[in-house]
Design a protein around this motif. Structure first.
Motif, PDB file in Angstrom:
ATOM      1  N   HIS A  73      23.130   2.584  15.330  1.00 57.42           N
ATOM      2  CA  HIS A  73      22.865   1.179  15.633  1.00 57.42           C
ATOM      3  C   HIS A  73      23.615   0.271  14.654  1.00 57.42           C
ATOM      4  O   HIS A  73      24.162  -0.770  15.053  1.00 57.42           O
ATOM      5  CB  HIS A  73      21.363   0.904  15.570  1.00 57.42           C
ATOM      6  CG  HIS A  73      20.571   1.733  16.529  1.00 57.42           C
ATOM      7  ND1 HIS A  73      19.979   2.921  16.159  1.00 57.42           N
ATOM      8  CD2 HIS A  73      20.308   1.573  17.852  1.00 57.42           C
ATOM      9  CE1 HIS A  73      19.361   3.440  17.204  1.00 57.42           C
ATOM     10  NE2 HIS A  73      19.549   2.654  18.246  1.00 57.42           N
ATOM     11  N   GLU A  74      23.652   0.663  13.390  1.00 61.84           N
ATOM     12  CA  GLU A  74      24.404  -0.103  12.398  1.00 61.84           C
ATOM     13  C   GLU A  74      25.902  -0.049  12.708  1.00 61.84           C
ATOM     14  O   GLU A  74      26.624  -1.038  12.534  1.00 61.84           O
ATOM     15  CB  GLU A  74      24.133   0.443  10.996  1.00 61.84           C
ATOM     16  CG  GLU A  74      22.694   0.250  10.532  1.00 61.84           C
ATOM     17  CD  GLU A  74      22.445   0.850   9.161  1.00 61.84           C
ATOM     18  OE1 GLU A  74      23.395   1.435   8.588  1.00 61.84           O
ATOM     19  OE2 GLU A  74      21.315   0.744   8.658  1.00 61.84           O
ATOM     20  N   TYR A  75      26.359   1.114  13.165  1.00 58.29           N
ATOM     21  CA  TYR A  75      27.772   1.252  13.519  1.00 58.29           C
ATOM     22  C   TYR A  75      28.112   0.340  14.698  1.00 58.29           C
ATOM     23  O   TYR A  75      29.165  -0.314  14.713  1.00 58.29           O
ATOM     24  CB  TYR A  75      28.080   2.708  13.872  1.00 58.29           C
ATOM     25  CG  TYR A  75      29.563   3.019  13.956  1.00 58.29           C
ATOM     26  CD1 TYR A  75      30.284   3.357  12.814  1.00 58.29           C
ATOM     27  CD2 TYR A  75      30.239   2.972  15.175  1.00 58.29           C
ATOM     28  CE1 TYR A  75      31.640   3.642  12.877  1.00 58.29           C
ATOM     29  CE2 TYR A  75      31.591   3.251  15.250  1.00 58.29           C
ATOM     30  CZ  TYR A  75      32.289   3.587  14.101  1.00 58.29           C
ATOM     31  OH  TYR A  75      33.634   3.854  14.175  1.00 58.29           O
ATOM     32  N   LEU A  78      28.590  -3.186  13.659  1.00 60.51           N
ATOM     33  CA  LEU A  78      29.887  -3.405  13.029  1.00 60.51           C
ATOM     34  C   LEU A  78      30.996  -3.520  14.082  1.00 60.51           C
ATOM     35  O   LEU A  78      31.923  -4.323  13.930  1.00 60.51           O
ATOM     36  CB  LEU A  78      30.187  -2.262  12.053  1.00 60.51           C
ATOM     37  CG  LEU A  78      31.170  -2.539  10.905  1.00 60.51           C
ATOM     38  CD1 LEU A  78      30.780  -3.791  10.136  1.00 60.51           C
ATOM     39  CD2 LEU A  78      31.230  -1.339   9.969  1.00 60.51           C
ATOM     40  N   THR A  79      30.894  -2.732  15.151  1.00 54.72           N
ATOM     41  CA  THR A  79      31.893  -2.856  16.223  1.00 54.72           C
ATOM     42  C   THR A  79      31.772  -4.212  16.916  1.00 54.72           C
ATOM     43  O   THR A  79      32.782  -4.815  17.296  1.00 54.72           O
ATOM     44  CB  THR A  79      31.747  -1.730  17.271  1.00 54.72           C
ATOM     45  OG1 THR A  79      30.479  -1.822  17.922  1.00 54.72           O
ATOM     46  CG2 THR A  79      31.891  -0.363  16.632  1.00 54.72           C
ATOM     47  N   ASP A  80      30.548  -4.691  17.064  1.00 52.59           N
ATOM     48  CA  ASP A  80      30.347  -6.016  17.665  1.00 52.59           C
ATOM     49  C   ASP A  80      30.955  -7.105  16.785  1.00 52.59           C
ATOM     50  O   ASP A  80      31.559  -8.067  17.287  1.00 52.59           O
ATOM     51  CB  ASP A  80      28.851  -6.292  17.857  1.00 52.59           C
ATOM     52  CG  ASP A  80      28.230  -5.430  18.945  1.00 52.59           C
ATOM     53  OD1 ASP A  80      28.985  -4.878  19.773  1.00 52.59           O
ATOM     54  OD2 ASP A  80      26.987  -5.302  18.966  1.00 52.59           O
ATOM     55  N   LYS A  81      30.789  -6.939  15.474  1.00 53.11           N
ATOM     56  CA  LYS A  81      31.349  -7.927  14.546  1.00 53.11           C
ATOM     57  C   LYS A  81      32.874  -7.924  14.613  1.00 53.11           C
ATOM     58  O   LYS A  81      33.507  -8.985  14.568  1.00 53.11           O
ATOM     59  CB  LYS A  81      30.882  -7.642  13.120  1.00 53.11           C
ATOM     60  CG  LYS A  81      31.342  -8.697  12.112  1.00 53.11           C
ATOM     61  CD  LYS A  81      30.671  -8.530  10.778  1.00 53.11           C
ATOM     62  CE  LYS A  81      31.126  -9.604   9.796  1.00 53.11           C
ATOM     63  NZ  LYS A  81      30.847 -10.976  10.278  1.00 53.11           N
ATOM     64  N   ASP A  84      33.879  -9.857  17.669  1.00 50.35           N
ATOM     65  CA  ASP A  84      33.699 -11.297  17.475  1.00 50.35           C
ATOM     66  C   ASP A  84      34.797 -11.889  16.594  1.00 50.35           C
ATOM     67  O   ASP A  84      35.386 -12.930  16.926  1.00 50.35           O
ATOM     68  CB  ASP A  84      32.333 -11.580  16.840  1.00 50.35           C
ATOM     69  CG  ASP A  84      31.194 -11.515  17.844  1.00 50.35           C
ATOM     70  OD1 ASP A  84      31.473 -11.477  19.056  1.00 50.35           O
ATOM     71  OD2 ASP A  84      30.024 -11.500  17.411  1.00 50.35           O
ATOM     72  N   GLU A  85      35.062 -11.246  15.457  1.00 53.25           N
ATOM     73  CA  GLU A  85      36.055 -11.788  14.528  1.00 53.25           C
ATOM     74  C   GLU A  85      37.448 -11.812  15.163  1.00 53.25           C
ATOM     75  O   GLU A  85      38.220 -12.754  14.972  1.00 53.25           O
ATOM     76  CB  GLU A  85      36.080 -10.970  13.234  1.00 53.25           C
ATOM     77  CG  GLU A  85      34.782 -10.979  12.446  1.00 53.25           C
ATOM     78  CD  GLU A  85      34.405 -12.349  11.900  1.00 53.25           C
ATOM     79  OE1 GLU A  85      35.233 -13.284  11.977  1.00 53.25           O
ATOM     80  OE2 GLU A  85      33.278 -12.490  11.394  1.00 53.25           O
ATOM     81  N   THR A  86      37.768 -10.773  15.922  1.00 52.88           N
ATOM     82  CA  THR A  86      39.075 -10.722  16.593  1.00 52.88           C
ATOM     83  C   THR A  86      39.191 -11.842  17.623  1.00 52.88           C
ATOM     84  O   THR A  86      40.213 -12.539  17.700  1.00 52.88           O
ATOM     85  CB  THR A  86      39.270  -9.359  17.278  1.00 52.88           C
ATOM     86  OG1 THR A  86      39.119  -8.318  16.306  1.00 52.88           O
ATOM     87  CG2 THR A  86      40.650  -9.254  17.898  1.00 52.88           C
ATOM     88  N   LYS A  87      38.146 -12.021  18.393  1.00 55.41           N
ATOM     89  CA  LYS A  87      38.135 -13.090  19.398  1.00 55.41           C
ATOM     90  C   LYS A  87      38.241 -14.459  18.746  1.00 55.41           C
ATOM     91  O   LYS A  87      39.019 -15.319  19.184  1.00 55.41           O
ATOM     92  CB  LYS A  87      36.854 -12.997  20.229  1.00 55.41           C
ATOM     93  CG  LYS A  87      36.660 -14.149  21.211  1.00 55.41           C
ATOM     94  CD  LYS A  87      35.301 -14.047  21.883  1.00 55.41           C
ATOM     95  CE  LYS A  87      35.018 -15.257  22.758  1.00 55.41           C
ATOM     96  NZ  LYS A  87      33.662 -15.181  23.375  1.00 55.41           N
ATOM     97  N   HIS A  88      37.467 -14.670  17.688  1.00 51.93           N
ATOM     98  CA  HIS A  88      37.451 -15.983  17.040  1.00 51.93           C
ATOM     99  C   HIS A  88      38.790 -16.293  16.372  1.00 51.93           C
ATOM    100  O   HIS A  88      39.255 -17.439  16.402  1.00 51.93           O
ATOM    101  CB  HIS A  88      36.311 -16.049  16.020  1.00 51.93           C
ATOM    102  CG  HIS A  88      34.963 -15.851  16.637  1.00 51.93           C
ATOM    103  ND1 HIS A  88      33.825 -15.611  15.895  1.00 51.93           N
ATOM    104  CD2 HIS A  88      34.568 -15.855  17.941  1.00 51.93           C
ATOM    105  CE1 HIS A  88      32.796 -15.470  16.710  1.00 51.93           C
ATOM    106  NE2 HIS A  88      33.225 -15.606  17.954  1.00 51.93           N
ATOM    107  N   ALA A  89      39.404 -15.281  15.779  1.00 50.25           N
ATOM    108  CA  ALA A  89      40.730 -15.481  15.193  1.00 50.25           C
ATOM    109  C   ALA A  89      41.732 -15.870  16.275  1.00 50.25           C
ATOM    110  O   ALA A  89      42.553 -16.780  16.087  1.00 50.25           O
ATOM    111  CB  ALA A  89      41.187 -14.217  14.474  1.00 50.25           C
ATOM    112  N   ARG A  90      41.660 -15.193  17.408  1.00 49.02           N
ATOM    113  CA  ARG A  90      42.573 -15.517  18.519  1.00 49.02           C
ATOM    114  C   ARG A  90      42.361 -16.949  18.997  1.00 49.02           C
ATOM    115  O   ARG A  90      43.327 -17.696  19.202  1.00 49.02           O
ATOM    116  CB  ARG A  90      42.348 -14.549  19.682  1.00 49.02           C
ATOM    117  CG  ARG A  90      43.105 -14.946  20.952  1.00 49.02           C
ATOM    118  CD  ARG A  90      42.829 -14.001  22.097  1.00 49.02           C
ATOM    119  NE  ARG A  90      41.424 -13.915  22.464  1.00 49.02           N
ATOM    120  CZ  ARG A  90      40.790 -14.813  23.224  1.00 49.02           C
ATOM    121  NH1 ARG A  90      41.428 -15.897  23.658  1.00 49.02           N
ATOM    122  NH2 ARG A  90      39.521 -14.638  23.540  1.00 49.02           N
TER     123      ARG A  90
END
Length: 259
Positions: A73-75, A78-81, A84-90
């Protein structure tokens, strides 16, 4: 008693969120030129982009240990994060490119001095979280597996993103011209961030057991959030004076008695 502590910590984080919104709002209170928008957007783009590689590295290192030291679940979180970060950077980089009319790459993004200092403040409490948020530290599986900084990580999470203050202010901009473009991007980012806005408080709820742990968490929230205010003020070209910044920080701290 524990619930009272969590209420106070969330109140403290909310006070700093309002202070950060005040900084951002001061910038947008007057008409701005294109170059002024590009400056803060390039800095924001860096903040989003710089988290991608360390999260990717962490996922690679932790992959062999799923359910063998690393909870699945923790892993997944981290994949969700990473997504999100990749999308937001784009989104932010596309906006910079649209406003500037020039093709940009990650090398065009800006890591400002006060954001560098924020990374150091976070690293004093958790090197792994500073690395994941800034790319400022090499993230190792050993650091991620540490169990002796659980409270510190939860307190850092409570401060992450300033409670969405920047995104909230930008999403409410007038829907015309350049403001409309900015509002559209940050409204989308805000929706993503709101999905896990209470994660820090939930984590702290199981960790704050007494006055000592409460004060430790409050200290972390104040120190990181205070530096976040300085980071935002620099990012937006110092719309508030040093005296105004000190006043904002002081009022936020005083939102919880005894600090």
């Amino acid at each position: 008693m524990a619930n009272r502590y969590i209420l106070q910590l969330t109140q403290l984080a909310s006070a700093y969120r309002a202070a950060e919104a005040r900084v951002v709002g001061a910038f947008f209170a007057v008409p701005r030129q294109k170059k002024e928008h590009l400056r803060w957007l390039k800095a924001q783009g860096f903040k989003e982009y710089s988290a991608i590689k360390p999260i990717l590295d962490a996922l690679t290192q932790l992959y062999p240990s799923i359910d063998n030291g690393i909870d699945r679940h923790e892993y997944t979180e981290l994949t969700d994060k990473l997504a999100d970060e990749t999308k937001h950077a784009r989104l932010v980089m596309d906006l910079v490119q649209e406003i500037s009319g020039k093709k940009i790459t990650p090398r065009d993004l800006t890591w400002l001095p006060q954001d560098r200092k924020l990374a150091k403040v976070r690293a004093a409490y958790s090197k792994s979280y500073a690395g994941l948020l800034h790319g400022s530290e090499k993230v190792t599986s050993r650091e991620i597996r540490r169990k002796d900084e659980t409270l510190e990580r939860a307190a850092i999470t409570l401060t992450e993103g300033g409670g969405g203050a920047l995104y909230q202010v930008c999403s409410r901009l007038k829907k015309r011209g350049m403001d409309a473009k900015i509002a559209g991007v940050f409204e989308e980012i805000l929706r993503d961030e709101m999905e896990h806005k209470d994660s820090g408080a939930r984590l702290l709820a199981s960790l704050i057991e007494d006055d000592t742990s409460f004060r430790r968490a409050a200290q972390i929230v104040c120190e990181i959030s205070g530096q976040r205010l300085r980071m935002r003020n620099e990012q937006f070209g110092f719309p508030l004076s040093e005296a105004e910044m000190k006043s904002l920080d002081k009022r936020a701290r005083q939102s919880v008695t005894g600090l």
